[in-house]
Enzyme design. Structure first.
Site, PDB file in Angstrom:
ATOM      1  N   CYS A  75      35.927 -28.070 -27.386  1.00 11.45           N
ATOM      2  CA  CYS A  75      36.027 -28.961 -26.486  1.00 11.45           C
ATOM      3  C   CYS A  75      36.760 -30.173 -27.198  1.00 11.45           C
ATOM      4  O   CYS A  75      36.557 -30.697 -28.062  1.00 11.45           O
ATOM      5  CB  CYS A  75      34.463 -29.669 -26.266  1.00 11.45           C
ATOM      6  SG  CYS A  75      34.628 -30.952 -25.206  1.00 11.45           S
ATOM      7  N   CYS A 182      42.104 -29.726 -22.486  1.00  7.08           N
ATOM      8  CA  CYS A 182      40.780 -29.364 -22.056  1.00  7.08           C
ATOM      9  C   CYS A 182      40.585 -27.987 -22.064  1.00  7.08           C
ATOM     10  O   CYS A 182      41.459 -27.450 -21.655  1.00  7.08           O
ATOM     11  CB  CYS A 182      40.476 -29.978 -20.763  1.00  7.08           C
ATOM     12  SG  CYS A 182      38.908 -29.564 -19.931  1.00  7.08           S
TER      13      CYS A 182
HETATM   14  N1  DGL Z   1      36.025 -28.566 -22.108  1.00 11.26           N
HETATM   15  C1  DGL Z   1      35.984 -29.908 -22.454  1.00 11.26           C
HETATM   16  C2  DGL Z   1      37.078 -30.604 -23.084  1.00 11.26           C
HETATM   17  O1  DGL Z   1      37.889 -29.746 -23.835  1.00 11.26           O
HETATM   18  C3  DGL Z   1      35.812 -30.883 -21.176  1.00 11.26           C
HETATM   19  C4  DGL Z   1      34.975 -30.734 -20.272  1.00 11.26           C
HETATM   20  C5  DGL Z   1      34.188 -31.707 -19.587  1.00 11.26           C
HETATM   21  O2  DGL Z   1      34.563 -32.793 -19.411  1.00 11.26           O
HETATM   22  O3  DGL Z   1      32.959 -31.446 -20.195  1.00 11.26           O
HETATM   23  O4  DGL Z   1      37.329 -31.576 -23.012  1.00 11.26           O
END
Ligand code: DGL
Length: 261
Positions: A75, A182
């Site tokens: 993430c 993301c």
């Molecule tokens: N998957 C997360 C990232 O890479 C973000 C998604 C979210 O906002 O929770 O930032």
């Protein structure tokens, strides 16, 4: 005690980190993997630093209780703040951002890149700081991660959002490389590419999985036995995992388990 047979832990606010699992399955096909997706609280990208830290601690502590030998923070949003808490834990934590930054600096050698990510990631300035002299043209999205996480992906709606965001980067500067900053976004990478076939959209999951492999090699913790298990824990709805795993063509988990506090 950690052994070669201990699982690899991967965490994300939702389904985005499955993009890293896909690369891990390809690079390290014998490993046991435990995935934690906090789908009930997605999107993290619109939350405060304090909220993100407290939700992240819960995931890390759960994965440690499962005796993981390394944790991949799949993430970007969490990766921007994880240094504030990683010293509190003995387990090695590997971010999704730093390995891709190394690749852009040392392999791609770009002078400028676009970045599309959550508002939190863009506003944190983490990519800008890490990329140093390389100019970053960022655009935050408040909605794309949540739409992808819902598992109900309407291509026309997603195209519209992608066009708005990428155009706003291109209005500032013409770039040929855009980081999908993301982990939810590479799930719809084909839509990005359909809208902008001339742009190279970078999926940082590949470099993160490489970095995790290098760490395990260094520790001599690569699993040798063939039998393996993949388990998913989610605070949300397990049905969407089937949809997203189908889109990513992942090897399916033995179990998807509902996680409640
Ligand atoms: N998957 C997360 C990232 O890479 C973000 C998604 C979210 O906002 O929770 O930032």
């Amino acid at each position: 005690m950690i052994t070669k047979n201990s699982p690899i832990g991967v965490l994300d606010s939702g389904v985005g980190g499955l993009t890293t699992v896909k690369e891990l399955q390809r690079l390290l096909p014998k490993e046991n993997i435990i995935y934690f997706g906090d789908n009930k609280n997605v999107p993290y990208g619109n939350k405060s630093q304090e909220e993100i830290i407290s939700l992240t601690r819960r995931m890390i502590e759960f994965l440690i209780s499962q005796n993981v030998k390394v944790i991949g923070v799949a993430c970007n949003t969490i990766s921007t703040i994880i240094d504030l808490i990683s010293d509190d834990y003995d387990v090695k934590i590997i971010k999704v951002i730093d390995p891709v930054v190394d690749n852009i600096r040392n392999v791609l050698r770009k002078e400028k890149v676009g970045l599309i990510a959550t508002n939190f990631t863009v506003n944190s300035g983490y990519y800008d700081k890490m990329l140093g002299d390389i100019k970053v043209y960022g655009k935050g999205s408040g909605e794309l991660a949540a739409i992808v996480d819902s598992g109900k992906i309407d291509r026309i709606e997603v195209k519209e959002i992608i066009r708005t965001h990428v155009n706003s980067i291109l209005e500032k500067e013409s770039v040929d490389t855009v980081i999908l900053g993301c982990t939810h976004y590479p799930i719809v990478k084909d839509i990005f590419e359909e809208c902008y076939p001339e742009i190279n959209f970078i999926n940082p999951a590949f470099q993160q999985a490489e970095a995790m492999k290098e760490y395990l090699e260094e520790k001599q913790w690569l699993k040798e036995e063939e039998s393996k298990a993949f388990k998913v824990y989610t605070t949300g709805d397990e049905d969407k995992y089937h949809t997203i795993m189908g889109m990513l063509q992942l090897e399916l988990p033995q179990e998807i388990i509902q996680y409640n506090d």
